[in-house]
Motif scaffolding. Structure first.
Motif, PDB file in Angstrom:
ATOM      1  N   MET A  68       0.832  -0.704   0.314  1.00  0.00           N
ATOM      2  CA  MET A  68       0.194   0.263   0.231  1.00  0.00           C
ATOM      3  C   MET A  68       0.861   1.433   0.010  1.00  0.00           C
ATOM      4  SD  MET A  68      -3.414  -0.767   2.826  1.00  0.00           S
ATOM      5  CE  MET A  68      -4.443  -1.875   1.664  1.00  0.00           C
ATOM      6  N   GLY A  69       2.299   1.008  -0.127  1.00  0.00           N
ATOM      7  CA  GLY A  69       3.305   2.675   0.250  1.00  0.00           C
ATOM      8  C   GLY A  69       3.191   2.551   1.843  1.00  0.00           C
ATOM      9  N   PHE A  70       2.799   2.561   2.934  1.00  0.00           N
ATOM     10  CA  PHE A  70       2.981   3.179   3.745  1.00  0.00           C
ATOM     11  C   PHE A  70       4.570   3.814   3.912  1.00  0.00           C
ATOM     12  CE2 PHE A  70      -1.045   1.085   4.887  1.00  0.00           C
ATOM     13  CZ  PHE A  70      -1.560   1.596   5.009  1.00  0.00           C
ATOM     14  N   GLY A  71       4.519   4.541   4.748  1.00  0.00           N
ATOM     15  CA  GLY A  71       5.739   5.136   4.627  1.00  0.00           C
ATOM     16  C   GLY A  71       6.715   5.652   3.221  1.00  0.00           C
ATOM     17  N   LEU A  72       5.991   5.497   2.511  1.00  0.00           N
ATOM     18  CA  LEU A  72       6.760   6.587   1.106  1.00  0.00           C
ATOM     19  C   LEU A  72       6.672   7.274   0.806  1.00  0.00           C
ATOM     20  CD1 LEU A  72       5.967   3.731  -1.798  1.00  0.00           C
ATOM     21  CD2 LEU A  72       8.263   4.054  -0.660  1.00  0.00           C
ATOM     22  N   THR A  73       7.509   8.533   0.198  1.00  0.00           N
ATOM     23  CA  THR A  73       7.073   9.844   0.228  1.00  0.00           C
ATOM     24  C   THR A  73       6.529  10.126  -1.980  1.00  0.00           C
ATOM     25  OG1 THR A  73       9.354  10.231  -0.736  1.00  0.00           O
ATOM     26  CG2 THR A  73       8.935  10.258   1.203  1.00  0.00           C
ATOM     27  N   ARG A  74       6.311  11.370  -1.749  1.00  0.00           N
ATOM     28  CA  ARG A  74       5.116  11.808  -3.559  1.00  0.00           C
ATOM     29  C   ARG A  74       6.925  11.222  -4.180  1.00  0.00           C
ATOM     30  NH1 ARG A  74       3.404  15.782  -0.016  1.00  0.00           N
ATOM     31  NH2 ARG A  74       1.050  15.895  -0.029  1.00  0.00           N
ATOM     32  N   ASP A  75       8.033  11.857  -3.232  1.00  0.00           N
ATOM     33  CA  ASP A  75       8.798  12.028  -4.707  1.00  0.00           C
ATOM     34  C   ASP A  75       9.491  10.043  -5.336  1.00  0.00           C
ATOM     35  OD1 ASP A  75       9.220  14.163  -5.272  1.00  0.00           O
ATOM     36  OD2 ASP A  75      10.707  14.200  -3.391  1.00  0.00           O
ATOM     37  N   ASP A  76       9.498   9.227  -4.030  1.00  0.00           N
ATOM     38  CA  ASP A  76       9.838   7.530  -4.153  1.00  0.00           C
ATOM     39  C   ASP A  76       8.703   6.758  -5.353  1.00  0.00           C
ATOM     40  OD1 ASP A  76      11.245   7.300  -1.728  1.00  0.00           O
ATOM     41  OD2 ASP A  76       9.862   7.098  -0.317  1.00  0.00           O
ATOM     42  N   GLU A  77       9.130   5.924  -6.173  1.00  0.00           N
ATOM     43  CA  GLU A  77       8.354   4.523  -6.495  1.00  0.00           C
ATOM     44  C   GLU A  77       7.142   4.844  -6.345  1.00  0.00           C
ATOM     45  OE1 GLU A  77       9.916   4.115 -10.285  1.00  0.00           O
ATOM     46  OE2 GLU A  77      10.915   5.537 -10.023  1.00  0.00           O
ATOM     47  N   PRO A  78       6.299   4.616  -7.110  1.00  0.00           N
ATOM     48  CA  PRO A  78       5.277   4.100  -6.268  1.00  0.00           C
ATOM     49  C   PRO A  78       5.204   2.338  -5.910  1.00  0.00           C
ATOM     50  CG  PRO A  78       4.821   4.403  -8.643  1.00  0.00           C
ATOM     51  CD  PRO A  78       6.277   5.406  -8.477  1.00  0.00           C
ATOM     52  N   PRO A  79       4.094   2.235  -5.169  1.00  0.00           N
ATOM     53  CA  PRO A  79       3.718   1.259  -4.947  1.00  0.00           C
ATOM     54  C   PRO A  79       3.570  -0.110  -5.783  1.00  0.00           C
ATOM     55  CG  PRO A  79       2.477   2.439  -3.284  1.00  0.00           C
ATOM     56  CD  PRO A  79       3.356   3.503  -4.201  1.00  0.00           C
ATOM     57  N   PRO A  80       3.617  -1.252  -5.258  1.00  0.00           N
ATOM     58  CA  PRO A  80       2.684  -2.084  -6.584  1.00  0.00           C
ATOM     59  C   PRO A  80       1.080  -1.355  -6.225  1.00  0.00           C
ATOM     60  CG  PRO A  80       3.994  -3.196  -4.935  1.00  0.00           C
ATOM     61  CD  PRO A  80       4.076  -2.460  -4.420  1.00  0.00           C
ATOM     62  N   LEU A  81       0.360  -1.532  -5.117  1.00  0.00           N
ATOM     63  CA  LEU A  81      -1.035  -1.336  -5.442  1.00  0.00           C
ATOM     64  C   LEU A  81      -1.126   0.215  -6.611  1.00  0.00           C
ATOM     65  CD1 LEU A  81      -3.795  -1.867  -3.723  1.00  0.00           C
ATOM     66  CD2 LEU A  81      -3.277  -0.026  -2.347  1.00  0.00           C
ATOM     67  N   PHE A  82      -0.731   0.765  -6.455  1.00  0.00           N
ATOM     68  CA  PHE A  82      -0.560   2.347  -7.499  1.00  0.00           C
ATOM     69  C   PHE A  82      -0.819   1.643  -8.650  1.00  0.00           C
ATOM     70  CE2 PHE A  82       0.017   5.710  -3.423  1.00  0.00           C
ATOM     71  CZ  PHE A  82      -0.495   4.934  -2.719  1.00  0.00           C
ATOM     72  N   LEU A  83      -0.107   0.813  -9.281  1.00  0.00           N
ATOM     73  CA  LEU A  83       0.602   0.613 -10.787  1.00  0.00           C
ATOM     74  C   LEU A  83      -0.997   0.479 -11.593  1.00  0.00           C
ATOM     75  CD1 LEU A  83       3.338  -1.766 -10.158  1.00  0.00           C
ATOM     76  CD2 LEU A  83       3.587   0.057 -10.846  1.00  0.00           C
ATOM     77  N   PRO A  84      -0.779   0.742 -12.697  1.00  0.00           N
ATOM     78  CA  PRO A  84      -2.165   0.872 -13.659  1.00  0.00           C
ATOM     79  C   PRO A  84      -2.790  -0.585 -13.811  1.00  0.00           C
ATOM     80  CG  PRO A  84      -0.549   1.694 -14.558  1.00  0.00           C
ATOM     81  CD  PRO A  84       0.087   1.730 -13.059  1.00  0.00           C
ATOM     82  N   GLY A  85      -3.539  -0.872 -13.279  1.00  0.00           N
ATOM     83  CA  GLY A  85      -3.917  -1.734 -13.164  1.00  0.00           C
ATOM     84  C   GLY A  85      -4.712  -3.206 -12.466  1.00  0.00           C
ATOM     85  N   VAL A  86      -3.570  -2.634 -11.031  1.00  0.00           N
ATOM     86  CA  VAL A  86      -3.339  -3.533  -9.901  1.00  0.00           C
ATOM     87  C   VAL A  86      -4.634  -3.901  -8.730  1.00  0.00           C
ATOM     88  CG1 VAL A  86      -2.787  -3.759  -7.857  1.00  0.00           C
ATOM     89  CG2 VAL A  86      -0.991  -2.856  -9.941  1.00  0.00           C
ATOM     90  N   ILE A  87      -5.379  -2.193  -8.622  1.00  0.00           N
ATOM     91  CA  ILE A  87      -7.305  -1.894  -8.257  1.00  0.00           C
ATOM     92  C   ILE A  87      -7.634  -3.495  -8.830  1.00  0.00           C
ATOM     93  CG2 ILE A  87      -8.453  -0.914  -7.688  1.00  0.00           C
ATOM     94  CD1 ILE A  87      -5.748  -0.896  -5.327  1.00  0.00           C
ATOM     95  N   ILE A  88      -7.498  -3.124 -10.132  1.00  0.00           N
ATOM     96  CA  ILE A  88      -9.062  -3.675 -11.044  1.00  0.00           C
ATOM     97  C   ILE A  88      -8.769  -5.800 -10.792  1.00  0.00           C
ATOM     98  CG2 ILE A  88      -9.927  -4.311 -13.334  1.00  0.00           C
ATOM     99  CD1 ILE A  88      -9.342  -1.130 -13.939  1.00  0.00           C
ATOM    100  N   SER A  89      -7.571  -5.538 -10.789  1.00  0.00           N
ATOM    101  CA  SER A  89      -6.970  -6.889 -10.557  1.00  0.00           C
ATOM    102  C   SER A  89      -7.405  -7.974  -9.778  1.00  0.00           C
ATOM    103  CB  SER A  89      -5.445  -7.432 -11.709  1.00  0.00           C
ATOM    104  OG  SER A  89      -4.737  -7.300 -10.200  1.00  0.00           O
ATOM    105  N   MET A  90      -7.487  -6.744  -8.809  1.00  0.00           N
ATOM    106  CA  MET A  90      -7.816  -7.568  -7.053  1.00  0.00           C
ATOM    107  C   MET A  90      -9.149  -7.834  -7.078  1.00  0.00           C
ATOM    108  SD  MET A  90      -4.031  -5.709  -5.342  1.00  0.00           S
ATOM    109  CE  MET A  90      -5.051  -6.649  -3.634  1.00  0.00           C
ATOM    110  N   PHE A  91      -9.609  -6.357  -7.187  1.00  0.00           N
ATOM    111  CA  PHE A  91     -11.426  -6.239  -6.554  1.00  0.00           C
ATOM    112  C   PHE A  91     -12.254  -5.981  -7.823  1.00  0.00           C
ATOM    113  CE2 PHE A  91      -8.124  -4.352  -3.724  1.00  0.00           C
ATOM    114  CZ  PHE A  91      -8.524  -5.267  -2.253  1.00  0.00           C
TER     115      PHE A  91
END
Length: 244
Positions: A68-91
Motif C-alpha cells: 500500500m506504500g505506507f512510509g513512502l514519500t511523494r518522490d518515491d517510486e509508486p508501490p505495487p498497489l498504485f501501478l496501472p491495473g493492479v486495483i482492477i486485477s485485485m478487486f
C-alpha cells in the motif's frame, strides 16, 4: 477472466477436487452482504461496497504496508498497489461478479487511487510514519455503465485515526466497518463490525476471514469437482459447525 479460471477448472477435474475461495473482504462484503441488501430493494441505482478501516494495529508491514506504500514519500517510486491495473486485477472480479448477478452489462472498469501524506509523526504497530510520508490510502475499482459509476468496491485505509481526517470513518467509534450501500428504492445501508473479547478488532477480522472458508469445509468436501462461488452454496451450509 476465463484465462485464469480455465487452468484451475482443469486441475479440479483432473484431481477430482473442489475449490472455494472466500473471506471477509474480498468475500462476505462483496457477496453475502451485497445480496442481502439488494433483496430489500425494488430498484437499485448504484451499489457501493466499502471497507473503512484503521490498519494501525495490523502488524503486517512487510506485505500489506509495503504493497500500500505506507512510509513512502511523494518522490518515491509508486508501490505495487498504485501501478496501472493492479486495483482492477485485485478487486475488479468483485465488481464483475455483482454486475453479473444483477444483470448489468458494464461498459468499462476504472480504478482510482488517492494517497494521503502526513504532516506529523505517526507511531503504530504497522509502522512509524514520519512527516511527508504516506499514512493513508483510498482506492477503488469502479464498474461504469452509460458513463455512470454503478458498482464500486472501495477501501479507505489509514494508520491511526489521525490520518486523512477528511475521509469517511466507521460509525460509533469503531476502528473498522465493512459497509454496503445500495442507492435505490428504498436506500439500504448495511454496516458490519467484528470484535473479540480478547483480541484487537483487526485480529477479529482475520478470524472472520478464516471462518468464511473453515465453515464451508464439509460442504466443499461433499461437492463435485469444480470451482464454486458463494452463490453456489446453500446459505445454511455457510454456517455449519459454528456452534461448538
Amino acid at each position: 477472466m476465463w484465462r485464469r479460471r480455465a487452468p484451475l477448472a482443469t486441475a479440479c477435474a483432473a484431481g477430482e477436487a473442489s475449490l472455494f475461495v472466500n473471506g471477509i473482504d474480498p468475500g462476505y462484503s462483496g457477496d453475502t452482504a451485497v445480496y442481502g441488501a439488494l433483496s430489500l430493494v425494488t430498484r437499485a441505482d448504484s451499489i457501493l461496497v466499502q471497507e473503512v478501516c484503521d490498519y494501525g494495529n495490523y502488524d503486517d508491514f512487510d506485505f500489506t504496508g509495503t504493497s500500500m506504500g505506507f512510509g513512502l514519500t511523494r518522490d518515491d517510486e509508486p508501490p505495487p498497489l498504485f501501478l496501472p491495473g493492479v486495483i482492477i486485477s485485485m478487486f475488479g472480479g468483485l465488481v464483475r461478479n455483482i454486475a453479473g448477478h444483477v444483470g448489468v452489462e458494464l461498459d468499462e472498469m476504472r480504478q482510482r487511487i488517492e494517497p494521503w501524506y502526513t504532516d506529523e509523526r505517526i507511531e503504530c504497530a504497522m509502522a512509524t510514519i514520519e512527516p511527508g510520508q504516506l499514512a493513508a490510502v483510498r482506492f477503488a475499482a469502479v464498474g461504469v455503465c452509460g458513463g455512470v459509476p454503478v458498482i464500486t468496491v472501495e477501501h479507505v485505509t489509514r494508520l491511526t485515526a489521525a490520518a486523512a481526517p477528511h475521509w469517511p470513518y466507521p460509525p460509533d467509534g469503531h476502528i473498522g466497518v465493512h459497509r454496503v450501500v445500495v442507492e435505490g428504492e428504498p436506500r439500504v445501508e448495511v454496516n458490519t463490525h467484528v470484535s473479540h473479547p480478547v483480541f484487537d478488532p483487526t485480529d477479529a477480522g482475520c478470524i472472520s476471514t478464516a471462518a468464511r472458508a473453515v465453515n464451508t469445509i464439509d460442504w466443499v468436501c461433499r461437492a463435485p469437482s469444480g470451482l464454486f462461488a458463494v452463490a453456489d452454496i446453500p446459505p445454511t451450509e455457510l454456517i455449519r459447525g459454528v456452534m461448538w
